[in-house]
Design an enzyme around this catalytic site. Structure first.
Site, PDB file in Angstrom:
ATOM      1  N   ASP A   8       0.872  -1.182   0.000  1.00 50.94           N
ATOM      2  CA  ASP A   8       0.000   0.000   0.000  1.00 50.94           C
ATOM      3  C   ASP A   8       0.909   1.233   0.000  1.00 50.94           C
ATOM      4  O   ASP A   8       2.118   1.131   0.217  1.00 50.94           O
ATOM      5  CB  ASP A   8      -0.876  -0.007   1.273  1.00 50.94           C
ATOM      6  CG  ASP A   8      -1.755   1.231   1.383  1.00 50.94           C
ATOM      7  OD1 ASP A   8      -2.352   1.641   0.368  1.00 50.94           O
ATOM      8  OD2 ASP A   8      -1.840   1.815   2.482  1.00 50.94           O
ATOM      9  N   SER A   9       0.278   2.397  -0.197  1.00 56.44           N
ATOM     10  CA  SER A   9       1.036   3.642  -0.117  1.00 56.44           C
ATOM     11  C   SER A   9       1.495   3.910   1.310  1.00 56.44           C
ATOM     12  O   SER A   9       2.300   4.810   1.537  1.00 56.44           O
ATOM     13  CB  SER A   9       0.157   4.808  -0.567  1.00 56.44           C
ATOM     14  OG  SER A   9      -0.950   4.918   0.314  1.00 56.44           O
ATOM     15  N   CYS A  72      -4.373  -1.424  -2.025  1.00 54.26           N
ATOM     16  CA  CYS A  72      -4.565   0.012  -2.212  1.00 54.26           C
ATOM     17  C   CYS A  72      -5.454   0.201  -3.434  1.00 54.26           C
ATOM     18  O   CYS A  72      -5.164  -0.345  -4.505  1.00 54.26           O
ATOM     19  CB  CYS A  72      -3.197   0.658  -2.437  1.00 54.26           C
ATOM     20  SG  CYS A  72      -3.248   2.402  -2.867  1.00 54.26           S
ATOM     21  N   GLU A 151      -2.238   8.586   8.335  1.00 57.58           N
ATOM     22  CA  GLU A 151      -0.788   8.313   8.371  1.00 57.58           C
ATOM     23  C   GLU A 151      -0.132   8.998   9.575  1.00 57.58           C
ATOM     24  O   GLU A 151       0.844   8.513  10.124  1.00 57.58           O
ATOM     25  CB  GLU A 151      -0.118   8.810   7.079  1.00 57.58           C
ATOM     26  CG  GLU A 151      -0.390   7.944   5.849  1.00 57.58           C
ATOM     27  CD  GLU A 151       0.332   6.603   5.888  1.00 57.58           C
ATOM     28  OE1 GLU A 151       1.479   6.546   6.342  1.00 57.58           O
ATOM     29  OE2 GLU A 151      -0.291   5.595   5.463  1.00 57.58           O
ATOM     30  N   CYS A 182     -10.909   3.160  -0.124  1.00 61.75           N
ATOM     31  CA  CYS A 182      -9.500   3.427   0.185  1.00 61.75           C
ATOM     32  C   CYS A 182      -9.189   2.571   1.394  1.00 61.75           C
ATOM     33  O   CYS A 182      -9.959   2.561   2.367  1.00 61.75           O
ATOM     34  CB  CYS A 182      -9.301   4.908   0.522  1.00 61.75           C
ATOM     35  SG  CYS A 182      -7.673   5.262   1.219  1.00 61.75           S
ATOM     36  N   HIS A 184      -7.172   2.806   3.673  1.00 59.13           N
ATOM     37  CA  HIS A 184      -6.926   3.516   4.936  1.00 59.13           C
ATOM     38  C   HIS A 184      -8.224   3.701   5.742  1.00 59.13           C
ATOM     39  O   HIS A 184      -8.180   3.802   6.966  1.00 59.13           O
ATOM     40  CB  HIS A 184      -6.338   4.910   4.673  1.00 59.13           C
ATOM     41  CG  HIS A 184      -4.867   4.927   4.374  1.00 59.13           C
ATOM     42  ND1 HIS A 184      -4.335   4.449   3.206  1.00 59.13           N
ATOM     43  CD2 HIS A 184      -3.817   5.389   5.101  1.00 59.13           C
ATOM     44  CE1 HIS A 184      -3.017   4.621   3.220  1.00 59.13           C
ATOM     45  NE2 HIS A 184      -2.673   5.183   4.361  1.00 59.13           N
TER      46      HIS A 184
HETATM   47  N1  DGL Z   1      -4.801   3.112   0.830  1.00 63.14           N
HETATM   48  C1  DGL Z   1      -4.737   3.816  -0.416  1.00 63.14           C
HETATM   49  C2  DGL Z   1      -5.978   3.498  -1.245  1.00 63.14           C
HETATM   50  O1  DGL Z   1      -6.629   2.521  -0.993  1.00 63.14           O
HETATM   51  C3  DGL Z   1      -4.509   5.263  -0.162  1.00 63.14           C
HETATM   52  C4  DGL Z   1      -3.872   5.927  -1.318  1.00 63.14           C
HETATM   53  C5  DGL Z   1      -3.176   7.183  -0.966  1.00 63.14           C
HETATM   54  O2  DGL Z   1      -2.054   7.107  -0.468  1.00 63.14           O
HETATM   55  O3  DGL Z   1      -3.732   8.252  -1.225  1.00 63.14           O
HETATM   56  O4  DGL Z   1      -6.313   4.185  -2.175  1.00 63.14           O
END
Ligand code: DGL
Length: 257
Positions: A8-9, A72, A151, A182, A184
């Site tokens: 993931d990011s 992600c 984050e 998302c 997150h």
């Molecule tokens: N968890 C990522 C997603 O599902 C977040 C992406 C981001 O870093 O903006 O899109």
């Protein structure tokens, strides 16, 4: 013994990791959180693609994973097709799994999606919904500040509550099912629930199940390993991930690709 790569990011992919751990208790797992470059969702699609491919190349070519989980939505939209064609291993993303689950659960076919600006811009959710059912109405809301705040470690205060309210109340009242588009967002699901009273879909569970359908259960192993690689602040990552997963993380290796 197999190794499953998950990325993931940043820390959001632990919502998918949690479900992967339930379905694959005997496999080694490598998780990459590219938190140095989070949020992906504020970047241009080409840039997101380049970042994602660096991570997936690392997992496939350096770590020799046997399956890849794109934990992600933004990365799934930007790079899943490329990854599926590029690597000779099973690749699973989150979007289609969330879409299928939401279609199963909606009663009135009015669906909401909350996601990053890039995910909304790519329109991957609407496209996937309409590909399966043309009679569905999809309402999408971008939540540009959520990933940054998660984050950093979410603070439940008046300011953050107002932001959740501002985003979530943009959804029309008739929406009965909301996809957390998302990875997150499951980390703040309880705050989203204050303003959305319908059914909430987190694609994580279905994603883990769909990987299980592809590769089956791993062979019994007494001591599978979970290795974390994080490009940004490892302490912050560790604190948030441990709290969400409810387990201790013993080692995180700072890795900038
Ligand atoms: N968890 C990522 C997603 O599902 C977040 C992406 C981001 O870093 O903006 O899109």
């Amino acid at each position: 013994m197999r190794t499953i790569g998950v990325f993931d990011s940043g820390v959001g992919g632990v919502s998918v990791l949690k479900e992967i751990l339930k379905e694959f208790p005997y496999d080694n797992i490598i998780y990459f959180g590219d938190s140095l470059h989070a949020p992906y969702g504020d970047r241009e699609i080409e840039e997101i693609r380049t970042l994602c491919l660096k991570v997936s190349d690392f997992l496939v070519y350096k770590k020799n994973v046997n399956a890849l989980v794109i934990a992600c939505n933004t990365a799934t939209g930007a790079a899943m097709d490329i990854m599926t064609n590029k690597y000779n291993i099973p690749v699973v993303g989150v979007v289609e799994n969330g879409v299928k689950e939401a279609i199963k659960l909606t009663k009135n076919k009015r669906l909401g999606v909350v996601a990053t600006p890039a995910t909304i811009k790519m329109n991957i959710y609407s496209k996937s919904f309409y590909a399966l059912d043309k009679s569905i109405s999809v309402y999408q809301v971008q939540c540009p500040l959520f990933v940054r705040m998660i984050e950093e470690g979410w603070n439940d205060n008046l300011e953050s509550d107002n932001l959740v309210k501002e985003y979530i109340t943009q959804l029309p009242k008739e929406v009965d099912t909301l996809v957390l588009g998302c990875t997150h967002y499951p980390l703040i699901e309880k705050y989203i629930k204050r303003y959305f009273k319908g059914t909430i879909v987190d694609p994580a569970k279905q994603t883990a199940k769909s990987l299980k359908n592809m590769i089956g259960e791993g062979e019994y192993s007494k001591s599978p390993k979970i290795d974390f690689f994080v490009s940004g602040d490892c302490d912050k990552f560790k604190k948030i991930a441990q709290e969400f997963l409810g387990t201790r993380i013993d080692s995180i290796e700072k890795t900038i690709l």
